[in-house]
Design a protein around this motif. Structure first.
Motif, PDB file in Angstrom:
ATOM      1  N   VAL E  77       0.825  -1.206   0.000  1.00  0.00           N
ATOM      2  CA  VAL E  77       0.000   0.000   0.000  1.00  0.00           C
ATOM      3  C   VAL E  77       0.865   1.264   0.000  1.00  0.00           C
ATOM      4  O   VAL E  77       1.914   1.319   0.627  1.00  0.00           O
ATOM      5  CB  VAL E  77      -0.966  -0.022   1.214  1.00  0.00           C
ATOM      6  CG1 VAL E  77      -0.250   0.291   2.515  1.00  0.00           C
ATOM      7  CG2 VAL E  77      -2.122   0.923   0.988  1.00  0.00           C
ATOM      8  N   THR E  78       0.442   2.267  -0.745  1.00  0.00           N
ATOM      9  CA  THR E  78       1.085   3.597  -0.897  1.00  0.00           C
ATOM     10  C   THR E  78       2.494   3.573  -1.485  1.00  0.00           C
ATOM     11  O   THR E  78       3.140   4.617  -1.559  1.00  0.00           O
ATOM     12  CB  THR E  78       1.149   4.408   0.433  1.00  0.00           C
ATOM     13  OG1 THR E  78       2.241   3.965   1.217  1.00  0.00           O
ATOM     14  CG2 THR E  78      -0.152   4.360   1.200  1.00  0.00           C
ATOM     15  N   THR E  79       2.951   2.413  -1.930  1.00  0.00           N
ATOM     16  CA  THR E  79       4.261   2.409  -2.604  1.00  0.00           C
ATOM     17  C   THR E  79       4.206   1.695  -3.958  1.00  0.00           C
ATOM     18  O   THR E  79       5.232   1.281  -4.493  1.00  0.00           O
ATOM     19  CB  THR E  79       5.355   1.758  -1.723  1.00  0.00           C
ATOM     20  OG1 THR E  79       4.858   0.514  -1.247  1.00  0.00           O
ATOM     21  CG2 THR E  79       5.719   2.637  -0.550  1.00  0.00           C
ATOM     22  N   LEU E  80       3.026   1.577  -4.517  1.00  0.00           N
ATOM     23  CA  LEU E  80       2.906   0.961  -5.846  1.00  0.00           C
ATOM     24  C   LEU E  80       3.796   1.666  -6.860  1.00  0.00           C
ATOM     25  O   LEU E  80       4.376   1.032  -7.741  1.00  0.00           O
ATOM     26  CB  LEU E  80       1.458   1.014  -6.334  1.00  0.00           C
ATOM     27  CG  LEU E  80       0.418   0.184  -5.564  1.00  0.00           C
ATOM     28  CD1 LEU E  80      -0.931   0.296  -6.255  1.00  0.00           C
ATOM     29  CD2 LEU E  80       0.847  -1.265  -5.459  1.00  0.00           C
ATOM     30  N   HIS E  81       3.898   2.972  -6.720  1.00  0.00           N
ATOM     31  CA  HIS E  81       4.678   3.744  -7.699  1.00  0.00           C
ATOM     32  C   HIS E  81       6.176   3.465  -7.602  1.00  0.00           C
ATOM     33  O   HIS E  81       6.942   3.905  -8.464  1.00  0.00           O
ATOM     34  CB  HIS E  81       4.408   5.237  -7.542  1.00  0.00           C
ATOM     35  CG  HIS E  81       4.854   5.801  -6.225  1.00  0.00           C
ATOM     36  ND1 HIS E  81       5.898   6.668  -6.105  1.00  0.00           N
ATOM     37  CD2 HIS E  81       4.397   5.597  -4.967  1.00  0.00           C
ATOM     38  CE1 HIS E  81       6.062   6.996  -4.836  1.00  0.00           C
ATOM     39  NE2 HIS E  81       5.155   6.366  -4.130  1.00  0.00           N
ATOM     40  N   LEU E  82       6.574   2.760  -6.578  1.00  0.00           N
ATOM     41  CA  LEU E  82       7.994   2.446  -6.424  1.00  0.00           C
ATOM     42  C   LEU E  82       8.333   1.047  -6.929  1.00  0.00           C
ATOM     43  O   LEU E  82       9.475   0.606  -6.849  1.00  0.00           O
ATOM     44  CB  LEU E  82       8.405   2.600  -4.952  1.00  0.00           C
ATOM     45  CG  LEU E  82       8.212   4.010  -4.383  1.00  0.00           C
ATOM     46  CD1 LEU E  82       8.703   4.093  -2.949  1.00  0.00           C
ATOM     47  CD2 LEU E  82       8.937   5.038  -5.248  1.00  0.00           C
ATOM     48  N   MET E  83       7.342   0.333  -7.450  1.00  0.00           N
ATOM     49  CA  MET E  83       7.607  -0.996  -7.993  1.00  0.00           C
ATOM     50  C   MET E  83       8.100  -0.873  -9.441  1.00  0.00           C
ATOM     51  O   MET E  83       7.636  -0.016 -10.182  1.00  0.00           O
ATOM     52  CB  MET E  83       6.329  -1.836  -8.001  1.00  0.00           C
ATOM     53  CG  MET E  83       5.818  -2.203  -6.626  1.00  0.00           C
ATOM     54  SD  MET E  83       4.267  -3.135  -6.784  1.00  0.00           S
ATOM     55  CE  MET E  83       4.857  -4.613  -7.624  1.00  0.00           C
ATOM     56  N   PRO E  84       9.025  -1.736  -9.855  1.00  0.00           N
ATOM     57  CA  PRO E  84       9.383  -1.768 -11.280  1.00  0.00           C
ATOM     58  C   PRO E  84       8.143  -2.060 -12.109  1.00  0.00           C
ATOM     59  O   PRO E  84       7.305  -2.886 -11.720  1.00  0.00           O
ATOM     60  CB  PRO E  84      10.385  -2.931 -11.357  1.00  0.00           C
ATOM     61  CG  PRO E  84      10.916  -3.090  -9.973  1.00  0.00           C
ATOM     62  CD  PRO E  84       9.791  -2.681  -9.049  1.00  0.00           C
ATOM     63  N   GLU E  85       8.025  -1.366 -13.230  1.00  0.00           N
ATOM     64  CA  GLU E  85       6.866  -1.555 -14.104  1.00  0.00           C
ATOM     65  C   GLU E  85       6.657  -3.025 -14.465  1.00  0.00           C
ATOM     66  O   GLU E  85       5.545  -3.524 -14.492  1.00  0.00           O
ATOM     67  CB  GLU E  85       7.063  -0.763 -15.404  1.00  0.00           C
ATOM     68  CG  GLU E  85       6.910   0.727 -15.264  1.00  0.00           C
ATOM     69  CD  GLU E  85       5.498   1.116 -14.892  1.00  0.00           C
ATOM     70  OE1 GLU E  85       4.554   0.642 -15.530  1.00  0.00           O
ATOM     71  OE2 GLU E  85       5.361   1.887 -13.922  1.00  0.00           O
TER      72      GLU E  85
END
Lengths: 235, 235, 235, 235, 235, 235
Positions: E77-85
């Protein structure tokens, strides 16, 4: 050459100077042939004497800039929207076929004045790239102080330019041409003053690292094969 | 009173002056309490000495304008997008709960600099009008020369302002505050010069019949019952 | 000359051909010097052998078109968004300062692939018209079959081109270059097939009365004084 | 005071209540002077008796809310677009100069009904901020159930409000005023029912943490120097 | 049949009920098989006990509506944008290939919460119509009270629905399912209350002449040949 | 059944084939009843003989596709915008009440031709979902080569489709119907040729993995309770 034949379509006298004065002058200095077409005639809304005066001013302004031809289309002011489409299109179609422009400057589609909106529409219809008749290489909207920036944010598209022309060397000529429009300046509208026009030129220039610029919205740019654009030899 | 407590969120030092200098000063003169929060810290991208210098300049600029409080949030420059959302939101949430602003100025969402975009997002999350915590009455985006006008036309929303504040009487203070940012001005970016800032103020003013203005985009204006806005007795 | 130095920024190998193959070839034929920069490197997401193969194909395709220089920036595929902004900007900034392009082609800002979006952003930051460093005269987005037309209607800006280049004479070269990308074509994605690329060229051409065209979205066109654009003598 | 003089422009009777009933009442309670101007006259499209009835209802509704002045501009219903611009502008210009409003509420530019669109346009022309005549401080669009939410998604701008006014205390008055429009309610259009109006108020309120709200789109907010806005002493 | 297999992608538990509760129930009653996939897991931001509680509530809500399968994707949660595409895309790709949905409901791309934005992006990538793998016939965004209506007007696209589903008969079930989310409702956010959800349903319904409706934004509707859509015999 | 009654509104003869020929044929083959309504009559702008010819062609084209009913509304070509709204609305209202369509195809709102724009507006007014009269389940805009793609980028919304119909099996019928329009094809406009129409179908198909497709913009999709949409039993 991309800009030998240039046409500026102005709904009312002075729009051509406000929107393109500096660019026009620059293009003329480098060999372009420029035609200005004033769309509407002020009568009967305004007295004939006033129309005569503003047209005399238009001629003086054109002379300051070196405009080669000044056309008056004589369509009725503030009632363009009441003309049959076919009639309107014919007038604009004839203008394009007659002047065979490479680059055409038109008012912004969302200017506050209905005549500007109608002129935009009619011009785009006349320049449909349907493969028949004269092909226009570049169509661009200019901005008019006291019209273009009065759109409704959040509802209407604002003027968001994608073409900047350095007019540092021709800003004086632009302002000089504008000063010929004494009848328009005498109304003392801050948005339509010499100061407003210069501030806008300074602002637009600052955005792209130029001392003064005019900004435009390119609507359509065509690099056809026959005029060999993209050719390094001739551009 | 609508603007007693004012907060300006600036991603980097000088954004607050460029965007809101004149309005800030005007609000201060009429009784508002103004806080400026600088979001990022330049280190380690920039040397500590440079960070010290620009912060000293920020303090001088704040003094020129009469800013009551200058906050440094010390988030990492150019890597805001790499922070977990929850952490970012906490910093901004604390700022809002601590300063309890009525009016908040934030950068434009589409400024070319990613730090501006991240600051916009985090600020809006922190000011969700969910009925809990402090309620902000007005949120508005300011424009930053050398960021805001470099959006991509036809793809990104441009800055199309719906709020104009007359800063004729405070333009000098704004420019004076900007001159304190010697380190920023020394880079000689035309778009970020004193001249560019003044030209923009003159242009924005001319649009609405003022000698000089700052323009904003109001994102959300709330007239709650309890602060009795719309009341003729108290406004 | 407007296009002697041309740079195409391609997030992944084959984007440059899909988006600009015909225009590139036409520009090369008329004297332009063209550089293609491939932004990402497939490893470690893809095996090194696969990366080697697609790079060999890229070289063959470049040869078919006559590209002068093929650059590999070697940034990590699908994780561009995890790079610090400053680092990303440095790579793109160096590319611009090194290749000194007049015209730059970049991916569309809303392409479905995050690498395309990041490349767009980084390219625009690197080409900020702040008056320092190299000035780019024209920036335009190209369209990529299987990315550009998968935007979300009603939410994201769609690709709405304002520049059409006649590629009737160079379409064969474009398709020939694409055929070199055997590894990409072998995946049998209808949207990325030779047939799809040709249908798009025919469609775009039909819109403006040309047998085949590539379409672009001009983001920024600058006519600076020193390169004397608008000059009839040299264009 | 920001809202002592308020003008609501309603294309047809009942639009003023649907769009601004609660806000109007709240402003009146706190000292504002409110004028409602009904733009069109139903004849000859509708029988004179029907026009008399709806105007009587309009007067009753105005009384419920405490409106100070109810104006009928008597322009022809459903043919506003056939009037010469100059004539239309004169009627709206006179209205503004006569009522000297600080805040003006107008219909949304993209409402499904052409009369709404024409009223929006004419109102904005009449309130051009050109520095001459009366200056309007705030212009905002209201939403009309059964018109505003029938825009075409993906083509026309939707109503996306940026101003919320808590009408919890005045919702009853709004609904009471609406009930006076028996002729309009008797048509049994779900979108124009008391229930629809209340649901919208509840929804808009919920978005910003209020039990009931009216939502508006601020088009232009001007803080001029002479009316000393931003002054903490008087607001 | 167009909707036998339905997938709802919910960034956090309760989004699926808020956005699609009534439509889900209606589809289930008429034979559809519905899968709900919760994207994120609250730990470590929230304590494990809280995660257990809200998941228990999610199961109860699913039972009320008759959901056939409830999936937890367990992304952070709240760190999806930090996962590699690539990693993100794989999770969503697997979900689509596994559940083979005909209709997929996803969050709105501009919801205020970054997790919603990331889920939207990842879902669209996973459903690229590239002719490989499973083909989704309809993709639609739902609206989430307390997220969707907090976009920034004038900058971000607002939720402007083009699909309305009558949920008059299933509104009670929707509200009943929502009441199972005691932990979410206990926070007393007006925008996320039972009352807010009902007001929105009433408002959306009123727009199209229904007592209650859920509204969606159709992103892509595909009528492929093989599933013989448009066939009068089977629809 | 969703599409038993289908109505296509065509401003001028041939728009119905260009926009919906393949989809129409597919729907007819699977049991739908299709009505085509031609809005305008060419006289007096065009000679009566020409009008007779094109109408004969329209009948032949309709026969090729299997259209059940061909209606001529006989409104005046190029002067639709000069008709009183009430009169225009009555014609379109009668059409809807008479043909009771489930699905209606209309021209795109921003097509270059004013008749297309007026037809769009009048059609949407006639299909207001106000709960009275006939309810239309789906409204969609089609695209017309030589009109739809001549919008002004950066100002006018472009056609960004959200509905694709596989017309692989009916493309031949579409092109065959178009060939009946000899008078229209003889004008040799590249944008309106058989080749252009096929290229567009191939391109649209390639986007979504189909050999050929027609693309539409769904404006409004209604799943009412009474027609039990979403029912697995009947769809």
């Amino acid at each position: 050459m991309q800009t030998p034949n240039v046409l500026i379509i102005a709904p009312h006298p002075d729009d051509e100077v406000i929107g393109c004065g500096g660019t026009m002058r620059r293009m003329i200095e480098t060999g372009a042939k420029v035609t200005v077409a004033i769309v509407t005639k002020g009568t009967p809304l305004y007295p004939a004497s006033q129309v005569r005066q503003v047209r005399a001013e238009a001629r003086k302004a054109a002379k300051v800039l070196g405009v080669h031809r000044l056309d008056f289309l004589d369509l009725p002011v503030t009632t363009l929207h009441l003309m049959p489409e076919a009639k309107m299109n014919k007038v604009f179609g004839n203008l394009i076929q007659r002047s065979k422009p490479d680059t055409v400057f038109i008012p912004f589609a969302r200017d506050r004045h209905e005549d500007h909106r109608q002129s935009f529409d009619a011009a785009l219809v006349a320049m449909r790239p349907d493969g028949r008749g004269h092909r226009v290489s570049r169509i661009a909207c200019y901005e008019t102080v006291s019209e273009t920036h009065w759109t409704a944010p959040g509802v209407e598209a604002c003027f968001d330019p994608n073409w900047y022309v350095d007019i540092t060397a021709t800003l004086d000529a632009k302002l000089g041409a504008m000063r010929e429009y004494k009848s328009q300046l005498s109304e003392a509208i801050p948005a339509r003053s010499i100061e407003a026009i210069e501030a806008l030129a300074r602002f637009r220039g600052s955005v792209v690292g130029m001392p003064a610029a005019e900004a435009f919205l390119v609507i359509r740019d065509l690099w056809a094969a026959q005029d060999r654009k993209g050719s390094a030899r001739r551009r």
